[in-house]
Structures are given as C-alpha cells and as structure tokens.
Design an enzyme around this catalytic site. Structure first.
Site, PDB file in Angstrom:
ATOM      1  N   ASP A 174       0.857  -1.185   0.000  1.00 21.96           N
ATOM      2  CA  ASP A 174       0.000   0.000   0.000  1.00 21.96           C
ATOM      3  C   ASP A 174       0.895   1.238   0.000  1.00 21.96           C
ATOM      4  OD1 ASP A 174      -3.056   0.747   0.570  1.00 21.96           O
ATOM      5  OD2 ASP A 174      -1.782   2.182   1.614  1.00 21.96           O
ATOM      6  N   GLU A 217      -4.636   2.242  -4.330  1.00 23.07           N
ATOM      7  CA  GLU A 217      -3.171   2.152  -4.314  1.00 23.07           C
ATOM      8  C   GLU A 217      -2.683   0.839  -3.727  1.00 23.07           C
ATOM      9  OE1 GLU A 217      -4.293   4.403  -0.480  1.00 23.07           O
ATOM     10  OE2 GLU A 217      -5.103   4.036  -2.493  1.00 23.07           O
TER      11      GLU A 217
END
Length: 301
Positions: A174, A217
C-alpha cells in the site's frame, strides 16, 4: 488508510461484472482523433482568420457512456482519459479561437495541445490492450493483473502446497500517504505514481511471481515457491527500490514515494481469504509503526 481487514473483497464473484464495451468502439475513438488532430493543425496554422468551425469528435463520449454500466467504470484509467480528453479539447478550442482572429499559435500553446493528445492516445492504446486479455484481466492504468482470476491463482497455489509441501507467500503493498499526493499535486500525479509503483513491482518480483492491483493504491503480490524468509527478501528489496524512484509530474517537478508491506506465509490448512487477511493485518501494523517497512504476519496459534 486504516487496515484492520482487506479494504475490499479481493475475490469478487465473476458473475457480478457487467459486460465490457467493445474494443472496436475504442478503435473508432482512436481513428476519429487521428483525423481530428489533422483538421486542428490545418485550422490552427493554415486557416487563420477564416472562422471555420472545428469538428468536435463524438466517438469518445459515446464510448464512455457505454462503459458507464460496466466494471470499467471503476477504473481510474477511464477517469484519467476523460480528464485528458476534456483538457486537450479545451486547449485546442482556445488555439482555434485565436487562429480565427488571425493569431497563429505560440510554440507553448501548440506543444501543450500535442502533449495532451499524445498522452490521451497512449492511454487509449493501453486501455485497448486490456481488451486483448480475456475478461479484461489487465488493469489498464498500471498494466498489473486485476482481481479477475486471483481466487483461482490462490487456490492453485494452496493445492500445489498440499501436494508438494512447497510453501508460498502473499504480500500486500500500500503506497504511503497516497491521498496527500492526489490532494497536493492532483490525480494526474497520483496516476503517475501508481504507474511508477507498478513498474517497480513488475521489475522487482521474480519472473514466476504474480502481482494484482486490488484497487486504489493497493497491490497484492503472490510469491510462489517461497518461505517467509524468501518472501521477505524479495519484498524488502522491492521496498528499497521504490524509495529510489523519482516520478516526473510536469512543470519540471518530480516527487518520490514509499510503500508499506504486509507479508504472510501460507499453511497447508489455510484458506486464501484468511491468508490475505493475515497479510492485511501485518500491513496495518507496518502503517501504525511508521510506514515504509515490511512486517511479517504472525501465524495464528
């Protein structure tokens, strides 16, 4: 972003996806814009002062309407294409209006239109390539696999582990403080960071590993034939590689980014969803401990 559990189901039901709009329709968008850019050149440089209207392409808005009810509607690449299309035509109309008043385009205004045109066409080609994979299994923005087929890949690895005793790992990646990138520099810069991160993942993992974009993301990396120590070595090297990447965001500016990782090793009796949840819990720990690090999950007792 708080990670107490996977932010979304990593294993979506295949029958929930709507049909995708046709690749042929997207090819029509490309063809129409190739004709349009030639017409714009003539109007901007050779029809100074005549006030003749510039044709407005209609294929792309029609294609977007067709995509609105499909799984492509959630793809950031579509939003990016819409933004580029709007910016390009707005700047092109301004140049054309000035040409109609007898003012030839400046080099700066000309290059601005051409830069947006090139970027728009490149993105359309990337989206078009995604159609070549059954079920649109490639994320058009990053080039990574999307969640289509992830469950099957995970179950295949679990079955192989049970047969051979050779373990595998799952890592969740992430990007750190990604929302602030979008808020500070805009979504175009955020897309460039995502593409750079995906490029680093593709270059940093082994040839037989798999990487999936879960959305936003977050990236899932399936590390095949790997113990927790093997997986840690791959992911830690990847984390270090990401620190060195400089992303050009226009205007002579460049930004850097980091990522946090949660890593979990499979067990013969593990369920794929439980394994992802363990990696996600480790990712949350990495975020809580300061980000930009790899945390290994502790197997349940």
């Amino acid at each position: 972003m708080r990670h107490t559990a996977p932010s979304q189901d990593p294993f979506p039901a295949m029958n929930e996806s709507s049909p995708l709009p046709s690749a042929a329709g997207l090819a029509g968008v490309v063809d129409e814009h190739l004709r349009w850019i030639g017409q714009w050149h003539r109007a901007a440089f050779f029809n100074l002062g005549d006030g003749a209207p510039l044709p407005t392409p209609v294929a792309f808005p029609a294609w977007v309407r067709g995509a609105s009810g499909s799984e492509l509607a959630d793809q950031p690449a579509i939003d990016r294409a819409i933004s580029l299309h709007d910016q390009m035509h707005r700047m092109a109309r301004l140049v054309h209006m000035r040409a109609a008043e007898g003012q030839p385009p400046s080099l700066q205004s000309y290059e601005a239109v051409i830069e947006k045109f090139d970027e728009f066409m490149l993105l359309l080609r990337r989206i078009e390539r995604a159609f070549s994979v059954a079920g649109s299994g490639i994320d058009p923005l990053t080039g990574l696999r999307n969640r289509t087929g992830l469950r099957e890949e995970m179950e295949r690895e679990v079955n192989r582990y049970r047969r051979t005793g050779r373990p595998f790992c799952v890592a969740l990646c992430d990007l750190d403080k990604f929302k602030s990138v979008n808020d500070t520099y805009g979504h175009e810069a955020g897309d460039r960071v995502l593409m750079a991160a995906a490029g680093a993942v593709n270059q940093g993992i082994r040839s037989f590993d798999e990487a999936f974009r879960l959305g936003g993301e977050e990236i899932l990396i399936l590390l095949k034939d790997a113990t927790i120590m093997d997986g840690y070595a791959v992911v830690e090297r990847l984390r270090q590689d990401m620190e060195t990447v400089s992303v050009a965001i226009g205007g002579g500016r460049a930004i850097r980014f980091t990522a946090s990782f949660g890593l979990a090793e499979a067990r013969p009796d593990c369920d794929p969803e439980d394994l992802v949840a363990e990696a996600d819990a480790a990712l949350y720990t990495a975020k809580r401990q300061g980000r930009n690090q790899v945390v290994r999950a502790t197997p349940p007792a």
